[in-house]
Design an enzyme around this catalytic site. Sequence first.
Site, PDB file in Angstrom:
ATOM      1  N   GLY A  19       0.828  -1.210   0.000  1.00 45.29           N
ATOM      2  CA  GLY A  19       0.000   0.000   0.000  1.00 45.29           C
ATOM      3  C   GLY A  19       0.854   1.248   0.000  1.00 45.29           C
ATOM      4  O   GLY A  19       2.088   1.189   0.022  1.00 45.29           O
ATOM      5  N   GLY A  21       1.375   5.011   1.887  1.00 39.55           N
ATOM      6  CA  GLY A  21       1.060   5.792   3.076  1.00 39.55           C
ATOM      7  C   GLY A  21       1.216   7.269   2.822  1.00 39.55           C
ATOM      8  O   GLY A  21       1.439   7.712   1.689  1.00 39.55           O
ATOM      9  N   GLY A  24       5.127   7.590   2.196  1.00 41.12           N
ATOM     10  CA  GLY A  24       5.866   6.606   1.421  1.00 41.12           C
ATOM     11  C   GLY A  24       5.064   5.344   1.189  1.00 41.12           C
ATOM     12  O   GLY A  24       3.863   5.297   1.447  1.00 41.12           O
ATOM     13  N   VAL A  26       4.516   0.952   1.334  1.00 48.36           N
ATOM     14  CA  VAL A  26       4.651  -0.181   2.249  1.00 48.36           C
ATOM     15  C   VAL A  26       4.852  -1.440   1.407  1.00 48.36           C
ATOM     16  O   VAL A  26       4.090  -1.694   0.471  1.00 48.36           O
ATOM     17  CB  VAL A  26       3.409  -0.332   3.153  1.00 48.36           C
ATOM     18  CG1 VAL A  26       3.603  -1.487   4.131  1.00 48.36           C
ATOM     19  CG2 VAL A  26       3.129   0.967   3.902  1.00 48.36           C
ATOM     20  N   LYS A  41       7.965  -0.307   5.887  1.00 52.01           N
ATOM     21  CA  LYS A  41       7.472   1.024   5.524  1.00 52.01           C
ATOM     22  C   LYS A  41       8.663   1.835   5.030  1.00 52.01           C
ATOM     23  O   LYS A  41       9.621   2.040   5.770  1.00 52.01           O
ATOM     24  CB  LYS A  41       6.821   1.703   6.735  1.00 52.01           C
ATOM     25  CG  LYS A  41       5.554   1.034   7.221  1.00 52.01           C
ATOM     26  CD  LYS A  41       4.967   1.730   8.431  1.00 52.01           C
ATOM     27  CE  LYS A  41       4.384   3.072   8.094  1.00 52.01           C
ATOM     28  NZ  LYS A  41       3.668   3.681   9.239  1.00 52.01           N
ATOM     29  N   ASP A 136      -5.516   5.906  15.661  1.00 55.84           N
ATOM     30  CA  ASP A 136      -6.091   5.450  14.397  1.00 55.84           C
ATOM     31  C   ASP A 136      -6.550   3.996  14.496  1.00 55.84           C
ATOM     32  O   ASP A 136      -6.296   3.189  13.597  1.00 55.84           O
ATOM     33  CB  ASP A 136      -5.086   5.614  13.256  1.00 55.84           C
ATOM     34  CG  ASP A 136      -5.768   5.629  11.879  1.00 55.84           C
ATOM     35  OD1 ASP A 136      -6.981   5.918  11.817  1.00 55.84           O
ATOM     36  OD2 ASP A 136      -5.090   5.350  10.877  1.00 55.84           O
TER      37      ASP A 136
END
Length: 294
Positions: A19, A21, A24, A26, A41, A136
């Site tokens: 994915g 972020g 940056g 992942v 990451k 989160d």
Amino acid sequence: MDAKKRFKIYNLKVLKTIGKGTYGDVYLCENVKDNNLTIVKDIELNFKIQNHNKDIANEVKILSSIKHPNIINFYNYYYTDKHVMISMEYATCGNLAEFMYQKCPNLIKQKEILFYFCQVLLGVNYIHKLNIIHRDLKAENILLTGKYGVLVKIGDFGISKMLASVKKTSTVIGTPYYLAPELCEGKSYDTKSDIWALGCLLYEMCTHKRAFESESLVGLVKAITSGNVHPIDLTTYDRGMQDLIDSMLSVLPDKRPSTKELMGRYILLPIIYNLFLDAGDDELLYLKAQEFLK
């Protein structure tokens, strides 16, 4: 230097992109020395963004300080070519959102919900004792792993806040659907904002719907600050489940229970006790799960 070349320096082979972020990408990587899988990451340091380096250092500090069976493990970090790469445990069985909406299209049994929720609660209780707010908590950040996929771990501490001696903070950040009323109103907040998010999470597990939804941000804020949610199905779940949700979704933070108080609730205590004894042991947890997943 591209990611694959930078990763090669540290014996990491990029297998695929997981994915993207805020700062940056992942990646799922393999350590070529021991063939173990890891999530990395890859964050580009942006010196034009105020406090960006401090934010990254904060994440590394938090991750490296956390050791708990229900928290994703931190492995290592590397600084190179104006990037920082953070290596973490790979959760082999996806996340709770995928589990709810893809594997369990129908409502989940109460015992099964509590089996997963109590593991999340144990993890949140641990970070709150360290004066850390996750900020989160959501189904996508609750990861399932282990040989049998029944071990729950909290991930993505990228926006966590180490409270230290400051007991409240005021930066508005997090996933909008899980934001507590005090964040929506620009007020200071503390660990009770995570409790609100836990209430949203439990509600979603019981209904497969978000507790608060709207087509606009203004409408969402209005819905959240009102604190009104449709009740869960009491023909499927005990009244104690609704009472649990209501307590966590109190508009007033002081009225919300702490993690310690939640763990003492009659509906949760027996499960918390059993899970605590197993302490993240995959085999024992799987045997315990059979009682809850029947």
